[in-house]
Enzyme design. Structure first.
Site, short mmCIF file in Angstrom:
data_model
loop_
_atom_site.label_atom_id
_atom_site.label_comp_id
_atom_site.label_asym_id
_atom_site.label_seq_id
_atom_site.Cartn_x
_atom_site.Cartn_y
_atom_site.Cartn_z
N ASP A 1 -5.68 -13.35 9.61
CA ASP A 1 -4.50 -13.27 8.75
C ASP A 1 -3.36 -14.16 9.22
O ASP A 1 -2.21 -13.72 9.34
CB ASP A 1 -3.98 -11.82 8.68
CG ASP A 1 -4.88 -10.91 7.85
OD1 ASP A 1 -5.55 -11.41 6.95
OD2 ASP A 1 -4.88 -9.69 8.11
N ASP B 1 2.22 1.99 3.35
CA ASP B 1 3.22 1.08 3.94
C ASP B 1 4.63 1.59 3.68
O ASP B 1 5.57 1.26 4.39
CB ASP B 1 3.19 -0.32 3.29
CG ASP B 1 1.84 -0.98 3.34
OD1 ASP B 1 1.06 -0.66 4.25
OD2 ASP B 1 1.58 -1.82 2.45
N HIS C 1 0.88 -1.17 0.00
CA HIS C 1 0.00 0.00 0.00
C HIS C 1 0.92 1.22 0.00
O HIS C 1 2.00 1.18 0.59
CB HIS C 1 -0.84 0.12 1.27
CG HIS C 1 -1.73 -1.04 1.58
ND1 HIS C 1 -1.30 -2.16 2.24
CD2 HIS C 1 -3.05 -1.20 1.38
CE1 HIS C 1 -2.32 -2.99 2.40
NE2 HIS C 1 -3.40 -2.43 1.90
C1 XLS Z 1 -7.60 -6.70 4.50
C2 XLS Z 1 -7.07 -6.94 3.18
C3 XLS Z 1 -5.93 -6.04 2.77
C4 XLS Z 1 -5.75 -6.08 1.29
C5 XLS Z 1 -4.98 -4.93 0.72
O1 XLS Z 1 -8.35 -7.49 5.06
O2 XLS Z 1 -6.70 -8.29 3.08
O3 XLS Z 1 -4.76 -6.39 3.44
O4 XLS Z 1 -5.14 -7.25 0.88
O5 XLS Z 1 -5.54 -3.72 1.01
NI NI Z 2 -7.66 -9.57 4.69
#
Ligand code: XLS
Ligand code: NI
Ligand code: NI
Length: 439
Positions: free
Chosen positions: A309, A104, A101
């Site tokens: 995640d 980032d 991003h």
């Molecule tokens: C959030 C998303 C994000 C996207 C990119 O849940 O996974 O990380 O991959 O903005």
């Molecule tokens: Ni995600």
């Protein structure tokens, strides 16, 4: 520039018997599986945000992990140190692409002009590193969900000024994606949705999102971006109702607004499961619509209802994902580890362990998916299951030549069709287990 991850790596393949924690047991980049090298089937990418920015904080607790890399956070020195750390990490783990991003990469300033200047500076530096190492950019995106100005969305905001700022970020992120040779550009609509219909005009908001995407396509193509645009579907979090609920919804949206030629899906495992699907389901829906582009590989936790995640660890899930990807003819995008170490795994070594886990899991998934395909029983069964559509009236139905009257006449003559044949689910699950674990 000094070494950040001292004493760790490069990580090499040592085989399944190895007990070395810092070695691959299954991911062997050059090994040929099902006609291609593992690294070609598995175009892994590193997510800048989790790996280089994420510090293990959560809603209840402060950061647990030091990602300052010896610098002062919020400075360009820190931004550069992250570049150094990122390239060292990718080289040591053997990953050839990365995703980012805008936010980032550099600390955001109050003035967008200054933020853009910083972005120019850091991408010059990234470009140097790319040339030095051969590492490439998979995709870029604009973070249009963290800054409070996006509290009501970016494309879906109620405020035209905020919409213009979203447009400016998309424009810049596209410029940088082209500058870095990125193969894709992602829209993840974290705030593109609503909390209550009492204050929301859904149709208006969706039209505005589509318009933003149309402008992005027009601009992107005008500056020479030839890659794919992606929507990354997610049903909720942070918004309660997100417009890109799942692949089917996002594909319908793209078709409605004439965006389907330029866009594909970026499917994330953890988002699919939040939508009440399996990862495999959303991969399949994308593939059969010709829109399987890229993948965010992570996993949620079945006991938790949010986007945790986690690094992929479930070989069964990875196998079914790779089965879909191989059958779709591979990815035009990549497998981006949109995943983070657990808060309590706060060391640099844990970062490497996490990638070893994810890469080994997908290597196993690839090997086992190829074995399922070579075994042929699953695909053979599916083919056989629909065999009644190969001849006679079934074939006429498929070719669109049958009429309702003629089918009704057949049914009336036959009186009762009987049962359609066992689905044999348990048998098929046995087949998968025997391919997975039968040696
Ligand atoms: C959030 C998303 C994000 C996207 C990119 O849940 O996974 O990380 O991959 O903005
Ligand atoms: Ni995600
Ligand atoms: Ni993601």
């Amino acid at each position: 520039m000094s070494e950040m991850f001292k004493g760790i790596g490069p990580i090499v393949y040592e085989g399944p018997k190895s007990k070395n924690p810092l070695a691959f047991k299954f991911y062997d980049a050059e090994r040929v599986v099902y006609g291609k090298k593992m690294k070609e089937h598995l175009p892994f990418a590193m997510a800048w945000w989790h790996n280089l920015c994420g510090q293990g904080s959560d809603m209840f607790g402060a950061p647990s992990t030091d990602k300052t890399f010896g610098t002062e956070p919020g400075t360009m020195a820190h931004a550069r140190a992250k570049v150094d750390a990122g390239f060292e990490f990718m080289q040591k783990i053997g990953i050839e692409e990365f995703c980012w991003h805008d936010t980032d990469l550099v600390p955001e300033s109050d003035d967008i002009n200054e933020t853009n200047r910083r972005l120019d500076e850091i991408t010059d530096y990234i470009l140097e590193k790319m040339k030095e190492t051969g590492i490439r950019c998979l995709w870029g995106t604009a973070n249009m969900f963290s800054n409070p100005r996006f509290m009501n969305g970016a494309g879906s905001t109620n405020c035209a000024d905020v919409y213009c700022f979203a447009a400016a970020q998309v424009k810049k992120a596209l410029d940088l994606t082209v500058k870095l040779g990125g193969r894709g550009y992602v829209f993840w609509g974290g705030r593109e949705g609503y909390e209550t219909l009492l204050n929301t005009d859904v149709k208006f908001e969706q039209e505005n999102i589509a318009q933003l995407m149309k402008m992005a396509v027009a601009y992107g193509r005008s500056i020479g971006f030839t890659g794919d645009f992606y929507i990354e579907p997610k049903p909720k979090e942070p918004m309660k109702h997100q417009y890109d609920f799942d692949a089917a919804t996002a594909i319908g949206f793209l078709r409605q607004y004439g965006l389907d030629k330029d866009f594909k899906m970026n499917i994330e495992d953890n988002h699919a499961t939040l939508a009440g699907h399996t990862f495999q389901h959303d991969l399949r829906i994308s593939a059969i619509n010709g829109m399987l582009g890229s993948v965010d590989v992570n996993t949620g936790d079945l006991l938790l209802g949010w986007d945790t995640d986690e690094f992929p660890k479930d070989v069964y899930v990875a196998t079914m994902a790779m089965y879909e990807i191989i059958k779709a003819g591979g990815l035009t995008g990549g497998l981006n580890f949109d995943a983070k170490t657990r808060r309590a795994s706060y060391t640099y070594e844990d970062m490497f362990q996490a990638f070893i886990l994810g890469m080994d899991t997908f290597a196993l998934g690839l090997i086992k998916a190829a074995a399922i395909l070579e075994d042929g029983r699953i695909d053979g069964f599916i083919d056989e299951r629909y065999a009644s559509f190969k001849t006679g009236l079934g074939a006429k139905i498929r070719s669109g030549e049958a009429t309702l009257e003629e089918l009704a006449a057949y049914a009336e003559e036959k009186q009762n069709p009987g049962l359609p044949g066992s689905g044999r689910q348990e048998y098929l699950e046995n087949v998968v287990n025997s391919v997975l674990f039968g040696g």
